[in-house]
Design an enzyme around this catalytic site. Sequence first.
Site, mmCIF file in Angstrom:
data_model
loop_
_atom_site.group_PDB
_atom_site.id
_atom_site.type_symbol
_atom_site.label_atom_id
_atom_site.label_comp_id
_atom_site.label_asym_id
_atom_site.label_seq_id
_atom_site.Cartn_x
_atom_site.Cartn_y
_atom_site.Cartn_z
ATOM 1 C CB CYS A 95 -0.934 0.003 1.205
ATOM 2 S SG CYS A 95 -1.936 1.503 1.318
ATOM 3 C CB CYS A 100 -3.257 2.623 -1.410
ATOM 4 S SG CYS A 100 -3.532 0.924 -0.908
ATOM 5 C CE LYS A 103 -4.957 3.684 -6.017
ATOM 6 N NZ LYS A 103 -5.924 2.709 -5.449
ATOM 7 C CE1 TYR A 235 -7.219 -2.066 -6.256
ATOM 8 C CE2 TYR A 235 -8.525 -4.056 -6.373
ATOM 9 C CZ TYR A 235 -7.440 -3.366 -5.878
ATOM 10 O OH TYR A 235 -6.566 -3.978 -5.007
ATOM 11 C CD GLU A 239 -7.573 2.245 -8.552
ATOM 12 O OE1 GLU A 239 -8.365 2.411 -7.607
ATOM 13 O OE2 GLU A 239 -6.493 1.630 -8.426
ATOM 14 C CG HIS A 494 -28.208 23.983 -1.554
ATOM 15 N ND1 HIS A 494 -28.455 23.150 -2.625
ATOM 16 C CD2 HIS A 494 -28.380 25.251 -2.003
ATOM 17 C CE1 HIS A 494 -28.795 23.869 -3.674
ATOM 18 N NE2 HIS A 494 -28.761 25.159 -3.314
ATOM 19 C CD GLU A 499 -28.043 19.827 -1.915
ATOM 20 O OE1 GLU A 499 -28.957 20.169 -1.138
ATOM 21 O OE2 GLU A 499 -27.478 20.617 -2.694
#
Length: 521
Positions: A95, A100, A103, A235, A239, A494, A499
């Site tokens: 990782c 991770c 990347k 993935y 990616e 908002h 939302e």
Amino acid sequence: MDSTDRFGIGIRASRAILFLWRGIVMARKMLVDGELGQTIDEEKQYDFDLFVIGAGSGGVRASRTSAAFGAKVAICELPFHPISSEVIGGIGGTCVIRGCVPKKILVYGAQFRGEFEDCRNFGWELSDQIDFNWKKLLHNKTQEITRLNGIYKRLLSNAGVTMFEGEGKLIDAHLVEVTQSDGTTKQYSAKHILIATGSRAQRVNIPGKELAITSDEALSLDELPKRVVILGGGYIAVEFASIWRGLGAEVDLFYRKELPLRGFDDEMRAVVAKNLEGRGIRLHPGTNLSELRNGENGVRVLTDHGDEITADVVLFATGRLPNTKRLNLQAVGVEVDKTGAIKVDEYSRTTVPNIWAVGDVTNRMNLTPVALMEGTCFSKTVFGGQPTKPDYIDIPCAVFCIPPLSVVGLNEQQALEQAKSDILVYTSSFNPMKNTISGRQEKTVMKLVVDSETDKVLGASMCGPDAPEIMQGLAVALKCGATKAQFDGTVGIHPSAAEEFVTMRSITRRVAAGAKPKANI
């Protein structure tokens, strides 16, 4: 007639209760000490209470938390290098060093291409020629993972964990041998051994496979490729397709299924595929590579459809295999499955009572935060006197394509397979406010899956900017068992995309339990 003690309890009954209590205490102690059906040799002296093989995310977490419980802990890891092999690795693991973290750094770099395209309608005047310095990004990425490698070392040192550099393997149930970089070996005994050696990218067995690279090399290429072929639909594949396309390369993505990202919600998979194409990535569904050949202008890529294209780089993103081949597991009695993953019980214990395993090497749920959870649960179980099973329910995850996909809980297919009542599906597809000005034709898509009987939100999905940041908050809600009514009763922020998750009032569709899902997007 049974006599009584001073509390009025029969002597025989008292003895029975005492015997039962001792049995419960012994059973708990056997679980914590890792001994089943045999007495513990309390007089046995070991060099360490715990020896960990592998200093990735799970191994480091287990080491530190075990030391915090008072255990004497050691850990071994291969020498540091950005590209791993059987003899190089580094504290921090996949990782931090070649997964991770680097990347995500490259994803950040690739996102600027879209930002430059979008900024013009916001008043920014840019020249048509914008230069990109790959070597600068590569240098800064390497500096960062080197820094993190040093931080992990300090974390272990500050926790009182003894570190050894070298390759660890089992000699027996309580003995680990560490081979150092100069070839010399040393052996250390431990009451408990934890295996956390992770996994490694695999190559597809086709002619010319040696001409391809894996994700390890992809993160450390000396030159930025102009033409890229990627094999895989997971993935990692999508990616890297986003990264290279964002940095200016031509990208062809080949995968066997109709859509990429098998295992994710089918509706969201279709959204990701559309977005990839919208960003200029050429998709080749239902297509495999049959052969790679050296060519004058690059690697000649042959497909099983009879087509041929030429690329500067061919990436195999076709899965990973557990790192178990060199651990000497079979000789010690630690069982593995057909993929080489270590078999463990609910507490991460292997088939040898005092040997444990966490993380990708067990091939349960291969995510960094899951390895951290498993490492923590192991420490609580073995050294904290708190037998704790990892909880795999409602674990969020993200695919850092551009824009990203993030999910938590059950997808629609899973919900229908498990449901006892109808499933309510709520979806929203809209143009983000930013795109209304920039003119980018790329919609954000959100989805909630709800149990019609309990009103419980079973799963949430989002593909769009900031999806992982939003989904982390929703993961807390799902973990707490939130209902759709509670979502509806929450006031939104908002203006924001987030939302939308608390304003989806209309049911998109109602699907009977056991039925096949239908997609409207």
